[in-house]
Write a protein that holds these residues in place. Structure first.
Motif, PDB file in Angstrom:
ATOM      1  N   ALA A  78      39.157  22.781  16.873  1.00 28.26           N
ATOM      2  CA  ALA A  78      37.742  22.418  16.789  1.00 28.26           C
ATOM      3  C   ALA A  78      37.156  22.514  15.373  1.00 28.26           C
ATOM      4  CB  ALA A  78      36.933  23.268  17.770  1.00 28.26           C
ATOM      5  N   PRO A  79      37.422  23.600  14.623  1.00 29.71           N
ATOM      6  CA  PRO A  79      36.828  23.666  13.277  1.00 29.71           C
ATOM      7  C   PRO A  79      37.374  22.612  12.316  1.00 29.71           C
ATOM      8  CG  PRO A  79      37.516  25.840  14.027  1.00 29.71           C
ATOM      9  CD  PRO A  79      38.113  24.848  14.962  1.00 29.71           C
ATOM     10  N   HIS A  80      38.567  22.102  12.580  1.00 29.36           N
ATOM     11  CA  HIS A  80      39.211  21.194  11.627  1.00 29.36           C
ATOM     12  C   HIS A  80      39.595  19.856  12.252  1.00 29.36           C
ATOM     13  CE1 HIS A  80      40.225  25.382  10.135  1.00 29.36           C
ATOM     14  NE2 HIS A  80      39.432  24.882   9.173  1.00 29.36           N
ATOM     15  N   ASN A  98      47.259  31.105   8.040  1.00 26.43           N
ATOM     16  CA  ASN A  98      46.767  30.328   6.892  1.00 26.43           C
ATOM     17  C   ASN A  98      45.725  29.309   7.341  1.00 26.43           C
ATOM     18  OD1 ASN A  98      48.696  31.604   5.186  1.00 26.43           O
ATOM     19  ND2 ASN A  98      50.259  30.128   5.864  1.00 26.43           N
ATOM     20  N   GLY A  99      44.835  28.960   6.401  1.00 24.87           N
ATOM     21  CA  GLY A  99      43.867  27.896   6.677  1.00 24.87           C
ATOM     22  C   GLY A  99      42.603  28.344   7.356  1.00 24.87           C
ATOM     23  N   GLY A 100      42.383  29.650   7.459  1.00 25.48           N
ATOM     24  CA  GLY A 100      41.171  30.130   8.109  1.00 25.48           C
ATOM     25  C   GLY A 100      41.334  30.209   9.625  1.00 25.48           C
ATOM     26  N   GLY A 101      40.224  30.193  10.328  1.00 24.79           N
ATOM     27  CA  GLY A 101      40.253  30.311  11.786  1.00 24.79           C
ATOM     28  C   GLY A 101      40.606  28.991  12.467  1.00 24.79           C
ATOM     29  N   GLY A 123      45.984  20.721   3.493  1.00 26.96           N
ATOM     30  CA  GLY A 123      45.927  22.184   3.473  1.00 26.96           C
ATOM     31  C   GLY A 123      46.661  22.735   4.689  1.00 26.96           C
ATOM     32  N   ALA A 124      46.371  23.967   5.053  1.00 29.69           N
ATOM     33  CA  ALA A 124      47.000  24.571   6.231  1.00 29.69           C
ATOM     34  C   ALA A 124      46.225  24.165   7.482  1.00 29.69           C
ATOM     35  CB  ALA A 124      47.055  26.088   6.080  1.00 29.69           C
ATOM     36  N   TYR A 125      46.184  22.853   7.710  1.00 23.31           N
ATOM     37  CA  TYR A 125      45.358  22.299   8.777  1.00 23.31           C
ATOM     38  C   TYR A 125      46.183  21.417   9.713  1.00 23.31           C
ATOM     39  CZ  TYR A 125      41.925  23.684   5.286  1.00 23.31           C
ATOM     40  OH  TYR A 125      41.205  24.391   4.354  1.00 23.31           O
ATOM     41  N   GLY A 126      47.346  21.903  10.092  1.00 21.63           N
ATOM     42  CA  GLY A 126      48.187  21.116  10.977  1.00 21.63           C
ATOM     43  C   GLY A 126      48.824  21.951  12.065  1.00 21.63           C
ATOM     44  N   GLN A 142      41.760  15.930  10.944  1.00 19.54           N
ATOM     45  CA  GLN A 142      42.889  15.416  11.735  1.00 19.54           C
ATOM     46  C   GLN A 142      43.888  16.512  12.111  1.00 19.54           C
ATOM     47  OE1 GLN A 142      42.751  12.289  12.936  1.00 19.54           O
ATOM     48  NE2 GLN A 142      40.809  12.138  11.828  1.00 19.54           N
ATOM     49  N   MET A 143      43.379  17.734  12.343  1.00 23.27           N
ATOM     50  CA  MET A 143      44.251  18.799  12.856  1.00 23.27           C
ATOM     51  C   MET A 143      44.364  18.610  14.361  1.00 23.27           C
ATOM     52  SD  MET A 143      44.095  22.920  12.199  1.00 23.27           S
ATOM     53  CE  MET A 143      45.387  24.002  12.848  1.00 23.27           C
TER      54      MET A 143
END
Length: 221
Positions: free
Chosen positions: A145-147, A103-106, A79-82, A151-152
């Motif tokens: 921290a949230p993700h 993107n991807g939330g906070g 997802g938008a987690y990078g 592996q973000m």
């Protein structure tokens, strides 16, 4: 030379020929030895599971710039987690700006361990929401921290003094002379030198075995 002397001499020559052949093979092995490899930052495995990280040699070189940008919330890790790029190299004294994609939330930026990065509470809005100027050489790993569990993660390499590793290379290895592009001259050098010793001895052997002997020539008239 009698036959006993010939055998003694031939034995020594055979040993010399074997030595020359081995020297030729060793030269070929040295000729085909592996290179020194490529030096890259050593992240200690921190980024190994990061979806958009393809290895230490993929570290983006942003040296020579006063500022560099890392995007927060790029497409990675499902997802938008990078972070994009996940690994970047900057000069000591350079400022890294973290630009949220929205993107991807906070998301936030937090140093792993005792590093200097801390953007505070997660932010979802787009734009440059955090920046930091690095004043000491080294490698600075960080995460969202949230993700973090997704592996973000990312890392900033700063300056010239930082842990490194060698990618690829290796020591001398035996070469297949039939492979295209492999120099085989050292094999011929050792083999040719051996023949140069053995051929005259073979010629002498046949002279001794089949040639006239001083004790028998002209014996009966």
């Amino acid at each position: 030379m009698n036959r006993r002397e010939f055998v003694r001499t031939a034995g020594g020559a055979a040993g010399a020929a074997a030595t020359l052949g081995a020297a030729g093979t060793a030269a070929a092995q040295e000729e085909g030895g592996g290179g020194g490899g490529q030096t890259a930052p050593d992240y200690g495995g921190y980024l190994d599971q990061v979806g958009n990280f393809s290895g230490p040699t993929s570290t983006v070189d942003a040296t020579g710039q006063d500022t560099a940008t890392v995007e927060v919330g790029v497409n990675a890790n499902g997802g938008a987690y990078g972070f994009g790029p996940p690994a970047i190299h900057v000069d000591n004294g350079a400022t890294v700006q973290f630009e949220w994609t929205g993107n991807g939330g906070g998301h936030n930026v937090v140093s792993d361990g005792d590093g200097p990065l801390d953007s505070g509470s997660p932010v979802a809005s787009s734009g440059v929401n955090y920046e930091h100027t690095f004043e000491s050489d080294g490698i600075y790993p960080y995460y969202c921290a949230p993700h973090e569990g997704l592996q973000m993660k990312g890392a900033i390499v700063v300056g010239e003094e930082f842990p490194t590793q060698t990618i690829g290379g290796g020591g001398p290895q035996e070469v297949n002379p039939h492979e295209a592009g492999v120099p085989i001259q050292p094999h011929y050098v050792g083999f040719g030198a051996g023949l140069a010793v053995v051929i005259p001895l073979v010629f002498t052997f046949f002279q001794l075995k089949y040639g006239e002997s001083p004790h028998t020539s002209g014996g009966n008239n």
